[in-house]
Design a protein around this motif. Structure first.
Motif, PDB file in Angstrom:
ATOM      1  N   TYR A  33      27.511  56.895  33.063  1.00 34.86           N
ATOM      2  CA  TYR A  33      27.546  55.784  32.113  1.00 34.86           C
ATOM      3  C   TYR A  33      26.956  56.177  30.765  1.00 34.86           C
ATOM      4  CZ  TYR A  33      27.844  51.072  30.407  1.00 34.86           C
ATOM      5  OH  TYR A  33      28.200  49.968  29.659  1.00 34.86           O
ATOM      6  N   ILE A  34      25.955  57.044  30.773  1.00 33.93           N
ATOM      7  CA  ILE A  34      25.383  57.523  29.518  1.00 33.93           C
ATOM      8  C   ILE A  34      26.448  58.259  28.709  1.00 33.93           C
ATOM      9  CG2 ILE A  34      23.713  59.129  28.514  1.00 33.93           C
ATOM     10  CD1 ILE A  34      21.849  58.466  30.840  1.00 33.93           C
ATOM     11  N   LEU A  35      27.246  59.072  29.381  1.00 32.58           N
ATOM     12  CA  LEU A  35      28.339  59.776  28.715  1.00 32.58           C
ATOM     13  C   LEU A  35      29.352  58.782  28.159  1.00 32.58           C
ATOM     14  CD1 LEU A  35      29.797  62.425  28.018  1.00 32.58           C
ATOM     15  CD2 LEU A  35      30.847  62.345  30.293  1.00 32.58           C
ATOM     16  N   TYR A  36      29.640  57.764  28.935  1.00 33.27           N
ATOM     17  CA  TYR A  36      30.586  56.723  28.498  1.00 33.27           C
ATOM     18  C   TYR A  36      30.055  56.004  27.264  1.00 33.27           C
ATOM     19  CZ  TYR A  36      33.606  52.578  28.949  1.00 33.27           C
ATOM     20  OH  TYR A  36      34.498  51.562  28.736  1.00 33.27           O
ATOM     21  N   GLN A  37      28.759  55.739  27.229  1.00 29.24           N
ATOM     22  CA  GLN A  37      28.147  55.096  26.066  1.00 29.24           C
ATOM     23  C   GLN A  37      28.309  55.939  24.809  1.00 29.24           C
ATOM     24  OE1 GLN A  37      24.163  54.443  27.884  1.00 29.24           O
ATOM     25  NE2 GLN A  37      24.373  52.353  27.127  1.00 29.24           N
ATOM     26  N   GLN A  38      28.233  57.240  24.975  1.00 30.97           N
ATOM     27  CA  GLN A  38      28.342  58.144  23.835  1.00 30.97           C
ATOM     28  C   GLN A  38      29.763  58.222  23.298  1.00 30.97           C
ATOM     29  OE1 GLN A  38      26.854  61.754  25.548  1.00 30.97           O
ATOM     30  NE2 GLN A  38      24.694  61.140  25.398  1.00 30.97           N
ATOM     31  N   GLN A  39      30.727  57.852  24.121  1.00 31.78           N
ATOM     32  CA  GLN A  39      32.129  58.012  23.746  1.00 31.78           C
ATOM     33  C   GLN A  39      32.801  56.720  23.297  1.00 31.78           C
ATOM     34  OE1 GLN A  39      33.443  59.627  27.453  1.00 31.78           O
ATOM     35  NE2 GLN A  39      33.087  61.749  26.845  1.00 31.78           N
ATOM     36  N   VAL A  40      32.330  55.587  23.803  1.00 32.57           N
ATOM     37  CA  VAL A  40      32.999  54.311  23.541  1.00 32.57           C
ATOM     38  C   VAL A  40      31.987  53.289  23.039  1.00 32.57           C
ATOM     39  CG1 VAL A  40      34.362  52.443  24.576  1.00 32.57           C
ATOM     40  CG2 VAL A  40      34.688  54.804  25.350  1.00 32.57           C
ATOM     41  N   PRO A  41      32.293  52.564  21.953  1.00 31.24           N
ATOM     42  CA  PRO A  41      31.359  51.557  21.428  1.00 31.24           C
ATOM     43  C   PRO A  41      31.167  50.392  22.389  1.00 31.24           C
ATOM     44  CG  PRO A  41      33.460  51.434  20.290  1.00 31.24           C
ATOM     45  CD  PRO A  41      33.510  52.669  21.135  1.00 31.24           C
ATOM     46  N   MET A  42      30.088  49.663  22.198  1.00 28.13           N
ATOM     47  CA  MET A  42      29.737  48.594  23.120  1.00 28.13           C
ATOM     48  C   MET A  42      30.636  47.368  22.963  1.00 28.13           C
ATOM     49  SD  MET A  42      25.978  46.916  23.828  1.00 28.13           S
ATOM     50  CE  MET A  42      25.844  46.027  22.268  1.00 28.13           C
ATOM     51  N   LEU A  43      30.759  46.854  21.734  1.00 28.41           N
ATOM     52  CA  LEU A  43      31.488  45.606  21.525  1.00 28.41           C
ATOM     53  C   LEU A  43      32.544  45.673  20.424  1.00 28.41           C
ATOM     54  CD1 LEU A  43      28.486  43.102  21.779  1.00 28.41           C
ATOM     55  CD2 LEU A  43      30.318  43.401  23.463  1.00 28.41           C
ATOM     56  N   ILE A  44      32.297  46.485  19.404  1.00 24.95           N
ATOM     57  CA  ILE A  44      33.216  46.547  18.267  1.00 24.95           C
ATOM     58  C   ILE A  44      34.009  47.847  18.324  1.00 24.95           C
ATOM     59  CG2 ILE A  44      33.413  46.492  15.755  1.00 24.95           C
ATOM     60  CD1 ILE A  44      30.757  45.038  15.660  1.00 24.95           C
ATOM     61  N   PRO A  45      35.334  47.769  18.431  1.00 24.46           N
ATOM     62  CA  PRO A  45      36.156  48.983  18.575  1.00 24.46           C
ATOM     63  C   PRO A  45      36.021  49.933  17.391  1.00 24.46           C
ATOM     64  CG  PRO A  45      37.438  46.996  19.036  1.00 24.46           C
ATOM     65  CD  PRO A  45      36.138  46.543  18.441  1.00 24.46           C
ATOM     66  N   PHE A  46      36.125  51.216  17.691  1.00 23.65           N
ATOM     67  CA  PHE A  46      36.233  52.282  16.693  1.00 23.65           C
ATOM     68  C   PHE A  46      34.962  52.514  15.871  1.00 23.65           C
ATOM     69  CE2 PHE A  46      40.459  50.105  16.918  1.00 23.65           C
ATOM     70  CZ  PHE A  46      41.043  51.025  17.789  1.00 23.65           C
ATOM     71  N   LEU A  47      33.835  51.911  16.260  1.00 20.73           N
ATOM     72  CA  LEU A  47      32.591  52.206  15.549  1.00 20.73           C
ATOM     73  C   LEU A  47      32.179  53.650  15.780  1.00 20.73           C
ATOM     74  CD1 LEU A  47      30.218  49.137  15.866  1.00 20.73           C
ATOM     75  CD2 LEU A  47      31.459  49.954  13.878  1.00 20.73           C
TER      76      LEU A  47
END
Length: 205
Positions: free
Chosen positions: A178-192
């Motif tokens: 999940y840490i890796l996923y956090q680094q790759q995909v923003p939490m709520l706003i796309p493309f940040l």
């Protein structure tokens, strides 16, 4: 009316978070005995009724517009309202049994807990929350009343705080994945922030 509405939202947020806490669930479940498997169902029914009360309270009182919105604002909000509803519909449909909590009545349909980054999760880690925030602010721009502003603001605050706590739980549950996923995909706003070398692990909601 505005003060009461804000107070009701605070009560909703506190009770919703308190009843979702693991320690509280453990204590209450110990008293429920064999019915403890239905805790989440009772909890969701209570939350739904409280939410319904807040909505009824808000719209049963007269309200006024805070400003006269330009036509282009109304058009933009109406256009964005559609993707907000589509996002929420996709999430609710995909996770209907889990979100409606009737999965406790159908053990075979319960969530497997598998991490995914397919679909909307390629763009944000919590697409349902993103759709909710987009929806409430579009509604405010279409109907810019004081009550809608308070509701949108309180929902936004609670969603952000709740999501941050959920992120901690997800990190404990899924660890490095999940840490890796956090680094790759923003939490709520796309493309940040987005890493092109996205892996196939993530969180469905």
């Amino acid at each position: 009316m505005y003060g009461e509405l804000m107070a009701y939202w605070v009560v909703f947020g506190l009770t919703h978070s308190l009843l979702a806490a693991e320690r509280v669930k453990a204590v209450v479940s110990s008293f429920m005995g064999a019915h403890s498997r239905y805790y989440r169902l009772y909890y969701s029914i209570f939350s739904f009724l409280l939410l319904g009360w807040i909505i009824w309270f808000q719209y049963s009182h007269p309200d006024r517009s805070l400003f006269r919105r330009p036509v282009y604002v109304s058009v933009a909000a109406a256009i964005l309202l559609l993707p907000a509803m589509i996002i929420m519909s996709i999430c609710i449909r995909k996770y209907f049994y889990h979100l409606s909590v009737i999965d406790v009545l159908f053990p075979g349909r319960q969530s497997s807990g598998k991490l995914e980054t397919g679909g909307l999760n390629r763009f944000v880690r919590h697409p349902l929350y993103s759709g909710t925030l987009l929806l409430v602010w579009c509604l405010f721009l279409l109907f810019p009343t004081g009550g809608n502003l308070i509701s949108a603001g309180m929902i936004t605050l609670y969603t952000i705080i709740g999501t941050l706590f959920e992120e901690k739980k997800l990190r404990r549950t899924f660890g490095e994945a999940y840490i890796l996923y956090q680094q790759q995909v923003p939490m709520l706003i796309p493309f940040l922030k987005r890493n092109k070398n996205s892996t196939g692990q993530g969180r469905p909601l």
